[in-house]
Every structure is written in C-alpha cells, then in structure tokens.
Design a protein around this motif. Sequence first.
Motif, mmCIF file in Angstrom:
data_model
loop_
_atom_site.group_PDB
_atom_site.id
_atom_site.type_symbol
_atom_site.label_atom_id
_atom_site.label_comp_id
_atom_site.label_asym_id
_atom_site.label_seq_id
_atom_site.Cartn_x
_atom_site.Cartn_y
_atom_site.Cartn_z
ATOM 1 N N PRO A 46 0.794 -1.238 0.000
ATOM 2 C CA PRO A 46 0.000 0.000 0.000
ATOM 3 C C PRO A 46 0.825 1.286 0.000
ATOM 4 C CG PRO A 46 -0.635 -1.453 1.806
ATOM 5 C CD PRO A 46 0.606 -2.034 1.214
ATOM 6 N N VAL A 47 0.118 2.284 -0.366
ATOM 7 C CA VAL A 47 0.695 3.636 -0.347
ATOM 8 C C VAL A 47 1.057 3.976 1.093
ATOM 9 C CG1 VAL A 47 -0.618 4.365 -2.351
ATOM 10 C CG2 VAL A 47 -1.606 4.652 -0.088
ATOM 11 N N ALA A 48 1.975 4.912 1.230
ATOM 12 C CA ALA A 48 2.438 5.274 2.570
ATOM 13 C C ALA A 48 1.607 6.402 3.148
ATOM 14 C CB ALA A 48 3.903 5.675 2.508
ATOM 15 N N GLY A 49 1.502 6.393 4.484
ATOM 16 C CA GLY A 49 0.835 7.493 5.169
ATOM 17 C C GLY A 49 -0.613 7.207 5.478
ATOM 18 N N VAL A 50 -1.085 6.003 5.152
ATOM 19 C CA VAL A 50 -2.500 5.710 5.370
ATOM 20 C C VAL A 50 -2.715 4.953 6.663
ATOM 21 C CG1 VAL A 50 -4.538 4.592 4.427
ATOM 22 C CG2 VAL A 50 -2.916 5.682 2.902
ATOM 23 N N MET A 51 -1.959 3.850 6.755
ATOM 24 C CA MET A 51 -2.167 2.997 7.923
ATOM 25 C C MET A 51 -0.873 2.855 8.700
ATOM 26 S SD MET A 51 -4.700 -0.120 6.959
ATOM 27 C CE MET A 51 -4.202 -0.384 5.286
ATOM 28 N N GLU A 52 -1.014 3.056 9.983
ATOM 29 C CA GLU A 52 0.165 2.854 10.819
ATOM 30 C C GLU A 52 0.432 1.353 10.922
ATOM 31 O OE1 GLU A 52 0.474 5.421 14.436
ATOM 32 O OE2 GLU A 52 -1.557 5.996 13.830
ATOM 33 N N GLY A 53 1.670 1.030 11.223
ATOM 34 C CA GLY A 53 1.998 -0.386 11.444
ATOM 35 C C GLY A 53 2.144 -1.202 10.188
ATOM 36 N N MET A 54 2.244 -0.545 9.066
ATOM 37 C CA MET A 54 2.443 -1.278 7.804
ATOM 38 C C MET A 54 3.904 -1.704 7.730
ATOM 39 S SD MET A 54 -0.105 -1.712 5.668
ATOM 40 C CE MET A 54 1.032 -2.166 4.399
ATOM 41 N N GLU A 55 4.091 -2.912 7.246
ATOM 42 C CA GLU A 55 5.472 -3.356 7.040
ATOM 43 C C GLU A 55 5.707 -3.496 5.544
ATOM 44 O OE1 GLU A 55 7.895 -3.767 9.174
ATOM 45 O OE2 GLU A 55 6.693 -3.349 10.971
ATOM 46 N N TYR A 56 6.758 -2.894 5.044
ATOM 47 C CA TYR A 56 7.065 -2.966 3.606
ATOM 48 C C TYR A 56 8.215 -3.935 3.395
ATOM 49 C CZ TYR A 56 3.936 0.958 2.995
ATOM 50 O OH TYR A 56 2.830 1.753 2.975
ATOM 51 N N SER A 57 8.101 -4.697 2.360
ATOM 52 C CA SER A 57 9.155 -5.683 2.084
ATOM 53 C C SER A 57 10.243 -5.074 1.215
ATOM 54 C CB SER A 57 8.571 -6.928 1.407
ATOM 55 O OG SER A 57 7.705 -6.530 0.366
ATOM 56 N N THR A 58 11.417 -5.662 1.281
ATOM 57 C CA THR A 58 12.543 -5.214 0.470
ATOM 58 C C THR A 58 12.833 -6.294 -0.555
ATOM 59 O OG1 THR A 58 13.470 -4.017 2.328
ATOM 60 C CG2 THR A 58 14.975 -4.524 0.515
ATOM 61 N N LYS A 59 12.937 -5.883 -1.822
ATOM 62 C CA LYS A 59 13.283 -6.818 -2.890
ATOM 63 C C LYS A 59 14.669 -6.471 -3.378
ATOM 64 C CE LYS A 59 9.338 -8.955 -2.955
ATOM 65 N NZ LYS A 59 9.215 -10.383 -2.691
ATOM 66 N N THR A 60 15.283 -7.458 -4.017
ATOM 67 C CA THR A 60 16.633 -7.218 -4.511
ATOM 68 C C THR A 60 16.712 -7.576 -5.977
ATOM 69 O OG1 THR A 60 17.450 -7.836 -2.338
ATOM 70 C CG2 THR A 60 19.074 -7.763 -4.120
ATOM 71 N N MET A 61 17.442 -6.787 -6.723
ATOM 72 C CA MET A 61 17.761 -7.163 -8.110
ATOM 73 C C MET A 61 19.207 -6.737 -8.348
ATOM 74 S SD MET A 61 15.688 -4.319 -10.251
ATOM 75 C CE MET A 61 15.704 -2.602 -9.843
ATOM 76 N N SER A 62 19.807 -7.384 -9.310
ATOM 77 C CA SER A 62 21.208 -7.013 -9.579
ATOM 78 C C SER A 62 21.258 -6.215 -10.874
ATOM 79 C CB SER A 62 22.072 -8.268 -9.678
ATOM 80 O OG SER A 62 21.576 -9.103 -10.697
ATOM 81 N N MET A 63 22.089 -5.214 -10.862
ATOM 82 C CA MET A 63 22.247 -4.399 -12.070
ATOM 83 C C MET A 63 23.641 -4.595 -12.611
ATOM 84 S SD MET A 63 20.242 -0.898 -11.172
ATOM 85 C CE MET A 63 20.247 -0.221 -12.820
ATOM 86 N N SER A 64 23.711 -4.757 -13.904
ATOM 87 C CA SER A 64 25.018 -4.911 -14.562
ATOM 88 C C SER A 64 25.394 -3.563 -15.154
ATOM 89 C CB SER A 64 24.915 -5.943 -15.689
ATOM 90 O OG SER A 64 24.308 -7.121 -15.182
ATOM 91 N N PRO A 65 26.697 -3.385 -15.396
ATOM 92 C CA PRO A 65 27.110 -2.115 -16.021
ATOM 93 C C PRO A 65 26.308 -1.866 -17.310
ATOM 94 C CG PRO A 65 29.022 -3.297 -15.257
ATOM 95 C CD PRO A 65 27.884 -4.225 -15.057
ATOM 96 N N GLY A 66 25.804 -0.679 -17.446
ATOM 97 C CA GLY A 66 25.041 -0.307 -18.646
ATOM 98 C C GLY A 66 23.544 -0.431 -18.419
ATOM 99 N N ASP A 67 23.171 -1.072 -17.306
ATOM 100 C CA ASP A 67 21.724 -1.163 -17.023
ATOM 101 C C ASP A 67 21.230 0.163 -16.433
ATOM 102 O OD1 ASP A 67 21.996 -3.710 -17.845
ATOM 103 O OD2 ASP A 67 21.655 -4.667 -15.875
#
Lengths: 109, 647
Positions: B549-570
Amino acid sequence: MDIANEQRGDWLLMRVGGRLDAVTAPDFDKDFQAVLDAENSHVVVDLAGLEYISSAGLRSILAAAKKIRTGGGKIVFSGLDGMVEEVFRVSGFAAMFTLYATADEAVAS
Amino acid sequence: MKRTGIAVRLAALILACSLVILSLIVGYNYVVSRNIIISQDEHTGAGLAQATSARISKVLFAVQKVADSIAYTLEDAEINEKLIDELGRRVLAGNPEIFGTAVAFEPYAFDPAKLYFSPYHYRSQNRIASTNLGSKDYRYFHMDWYQLAKELDKAVWTEPYFDEGGGRALMCTYSVPFYRNVDGKRIFSGVVTADIDLSWLQKMITDIEVYETGYVFLLSRYGTFISSPNPDLVMNETIFTLAEEKNVPELRDVGRSMLAGESGYREMEDLPGIGEAFIYYMPLPAEKWSLAIVFPKDEMLAGVTQLSHTVAIIGVVGFLALAALIISISGSITQPLRKLTVVANRIASGDLDQKVPEIRTRDEVGDLASSFKTMKISLKDYIANLTAATAARERIESELRIAREIQMGILPKLFPAFPDRTEFDVYASIEPAKEVGGDLYDFFFVDDRHFCFLVGDVSGKGVPAAFFMAVTKTLLKVVAERGLDPGQVLSKVNADLAAENESCMFVTLFLAIVDIETGETRYANAGHNPPVLLRRGQQPEWVPPLNEPVAGVMEGMEYSTKTMSMSPGDTLFIYTDGVTEAMDADKNMYSDPRLLDVLATLDCVTAEDLVATVDASIKAFTGGAEQSDDITMLAMQFHGPDGENKE
C-alpha cells in the motif's frame, strides 16, 4: 463523473461512473457524505463504470472508507477492471479493501 | 438617430393633447356661436324687412286710398273741370307725400271735342301748379301708367321712373282706372294717378343701418333697383344685369326668387362690394316690389370671430403657460435624472468619489438617487473588498509561488550530481503542473558504497500536498541515512506519516539503494507505479509490482525489500503517474505501453538523454494540452566499479 444510488437490502449501492480525479473528487466526497448523513452503514461502491481514477480519487476513496469505518460501518468495492483495477492493485488499495467482481456479489455477501 | 428625452416626450404628448382639446373647444365655440348669430340675424332680417315694408306700405297705402277715392268720386256723372281742379289741389294740399295727381280721361270721354283731357296738378316751388297733359308728343293714353290700369282693369303701381320735369326725382305712379255709368253700363273712362316722389323711400332705406357696410335694397317688379346705397344702380340696373356684369350667378337666383314674391334667407359666397354675405328678402305684395337686406358676413360674425379670437388667444396663452409649466415640471423631474446620468457615467468610468447630487424630492427620483447613493457606497465597499481580496489573493499566490520555488528548491537540481563518481550516473527532472503538486525525488549516499535514490507522488494537490511532500522527503532522507533496508525505511516513514494524518493524504514511493561496488539493488515500493529496468541490449521490462500500500495511510504497515542485480550499462527508470497519465486534448492517456515502446527504442544512451527522450515523447503526445499533474522522472544508470575513478 456521475453517481447513482440504489438501496439493495441492507446495502446502499453507489454506482460511480466516468472519471474520478482532482476535479470530480470533491463531488464524490459530498455525495458520500450525503450517504453517511442518511444513516447508511453498509455501502457498496461499484466502480464498473469508472474509466479513470487519479491519486486524488484514491484519496477520496480512502477518506470515505476512513469515515464509514470510524462510525462502525462497512465499505466494499466491486466491478474493478482495467486501469482502475491496475491502480488499486499497484497502490496497495486492493489489499486494504474487500473487493467483489460484481455489485450483485457484493450485495449477496 | 437623436434621442428624445422623457421631458420632451412628456411635454410633447401633453401639449399635443391640449392642442387638440383647445382646437375642439375653439372650433365648437365658433360653429355654435356662428349658428346662433346666423339664426338671430335671420330673425332680425325678417323683422327689419317687415318693419320697413310696413313703413313703406303705410305711405303707399295712404296714397292708394287717396287715388282710389278720387276714382270713386269720378264715377259721379256730375263732374266738371272746376271740380277736378279743386279735387287735385285739395289732394295735394292734404297729402304732402303726393307729388302730383292727374285725372286722365279716355279720348273724347270728358269732352267729345277733346282728344286729350288730363288735368295734372303738381308741386312746383312750394306751390301747387296745374297743367293739362296730352299732346301729339305726349299721348298719355299710350303711356304705361294709363295702359296698365286700363288693360288690367285694376289699380296698379307703375315701374318707378325719373321725373323728366322737376329735379330728376325718382317717381312712381299709382294708377286707378275709373268708370262712368253710361246707359246703365260701367264704361272705362280714364285713369286717376297719384305720383309720389320716392326720395323719402330711398332715404328711409339708405338710413337703415345694417352693421357697418350692410344695406337694404329695393327691387321693382322687373328687378330694377329702386333703392340701393349705390346710386348708379338705381333705375339703371336690374339685379340680373348686375349679376351678369359681376358674374355672380347666385345673385341671379336670389333675383328670381325675389321677383317670384318669395321670402328667403340666402348665404352668398361673393356679393359685389361686400364679399361673403347673407341676404334676407321679402316681397311688398301690393306694389310687387321686393325688399332685401344684406348682412356682411364678416361684420355679422365679427362678434363670433372676435369671441373665437379671444377664446383662441386665451387658449394659446393658457397653452403656452401650460407648456412652460409642463416643460418646467418635466424638466425639474428629469433634471435630477440627467444629473444622476452624468454622475452614473463618471462612476461607471471608475470615479467612485463622484458626489451623488442631493435630491431631496420624496418621489421615485428621490428613491432612485438614494438607491444610487447606496449603490455607490456598496460598489465602493465591494471594490475596496475586491481590491483587498485581490491583493490578498495576489499575496497568497505570490507566497504560493515562493513556496513552490522553495518546494522545487529542496529537490536536487544540479547535474551531473556527482561528477567525480564514475560507477553510476543519475539524472532526474520534474516538470511541475500549474497547480502545486506533490511529486518528489531524491538521491544521496547513505554511506560510501550505498547510493539511495527515490521517486514519490503525494496524493492530491495544493499546499497540503506540498507540505506533505516536503515532510516526506525530509523524513526519507533522515531515515535512509540510518542505513536501513528500503522496506524498513518505508515502514518507518509510513509510521511517521500515518500518525495523526486526518487529511487522508498519502504518498506513493519507490525507493532503491544500489551498492555501487556490486550493482546489487535493494528496493521497496509503497503503491508506486512499477519502474522500468533497461538491461543493456535487452527489451525494457517492468520491475514487478509488490502491490504494497501507499504510505501514510495505515500505521503499522510493514514494507518488504526486494533485490535485483544491475550490470554495467543497465538503467533503472523511475517515474510518477504524471508520465503515464499525461493526456492529449481528447483526454487520451500516454499509457504504460507507450512508455515501454519509447524506452525500447533506446540503446546506450545516458541517463539524461533517456529522460530527455521520454520528455520529448510526452510533449509530442500531449500536443500542448494543459498539464494536469507533475511529471517526474529519474534514471539511474549503473556503470560498474570499472568506471570507478580511483584517485
């Protein structure tokens, strides 16, 4: 934007059509306030006719939901598709609210 | 076309009506008075004619009686010359109106030896003279006066004639036939005459006053003028010759009627010497004469005309007084209006300090003036308020503009932002909409290796959105610099924003932290549009949405962190919905697919060129339609540690 209200059993069905953006959001706020003033505690907002929703529209929906929940009422949404569904999904609104495919299903719940 | 004012129209209308009424009054008055006068004059004429005819008849009747009695006397057989002489003298002595008298015998009737026997007594120089008429130059029994009486067998008045003998007096002769009894038969024996001088009659008639120039005239049985104020007419003209000469046919009609012994009253168009006139006439039956009285119309109606003139003058004076009154009244009514008009025009042209003229009349104009005054005051107040409001609005607008500048000023605008770093390149742009919006972006190092960059979009517009955006940006930086994961950063910031957020404002955020050594990129997404990852030499792809969800609406929201790798030129391209929801004049949206298509055309471009290309594409699409939302883009291109500038 156009809004049509209809009483369906315990539910008040609000059909919202057209565009819900910064220009029309205040109208939605006013109409929703009228619905609350008429002592409706169960509202289905049917967005099947909605073509476009902006962040201002989302904010109106959020404010509406907050108001009705504060009074112990219930709000559900139905008929999301296309761009509207996309916006609901991306913004996480889909996770925040109960959604139904059609208004009839929503009322039947 | 020239305008006519109320005063002029009012005055014109009332005066026109008054004029009509006045004309009717004067006209009616004239006609009625004229008719009264004419009918009175008809009576007067009749009376005058009757009185005159009675006076004439009285004299003539006396003469007739004398002549009749002589004739009667002569029927006596015992008559002689002496007796006739005495008779003649006695008659003249006793009847001053008789000028002369003759006893004219039929030839040889008095004396068989005498062809002529006609003793004639007449007045001459105050005495009575006598003569014997009859000679071969004057055969009296052929004369009219003798013939008429004899043939008609009755007494007659002859036509008047001028006496050739003495003083050219107008004479008239009454002839009476007399008879004698011969052998038991009544035999016509002669004619007795009585001559009268008509001077008295003429005088009497000319002395009759009919107005100034009116007159009386007397016609004989053949229409000859016996008496007329014009002596040239007397015995010289008949009414018919006069009518012929003067070419007045109506006079001929009057003449005919008079000679027929009728009475009448006739209006004449043009009577010689008089002009318009009325004629009243009546017969003197005994003498077969006819008397006429001429009333000159202008004199007869002088009184009426005078009266009408007087009435008209009074009317005109009244009319002028009325006109002056109406003009002054309507002027006084409309003058304040005119003053008001002048003032109104000045006020209309902006001079609100114009003094409204003091109009104290307690009528509609006074009401208008006071309304006008009130209006002016209200207008002045209104304009003052409007001016104040405008000034206030301008102040607010200017403050908003300044606020906007400050808001935009807190976004990093200097590029290249890190000229001494070669591991990556970052470029961002924001194209603010007319109304204050809430887009934001930021980038900064959280430590030597980790570079944080983000894009966000606050819901709604205006000052609240601007505040919310500023707060969000500040919070993000503060929290991110603690070295947390993007998801944790968003969770923290959400908690802070959602607390006491009565206004239901929210913000969508995409925040990524790239390790510039490895290209590993962690990111979190709070309801933000999915960014596009452009891997070098490959088709662009959406970074899968996390649907958190968008931020600032509900307290206690937990946001997940995703990872991706970037190569030179990306390159990672992050944007707000101002890009995909940019609209052309027909409200068609730029849309996600179009964005992807444009990005697909790019290969090996710098972050700045990428943003510039998308920007140009958006502008080409909208074709100058008004921008409704901020358009924000950020491109982060990873170059890899090889590009690192080790000094």
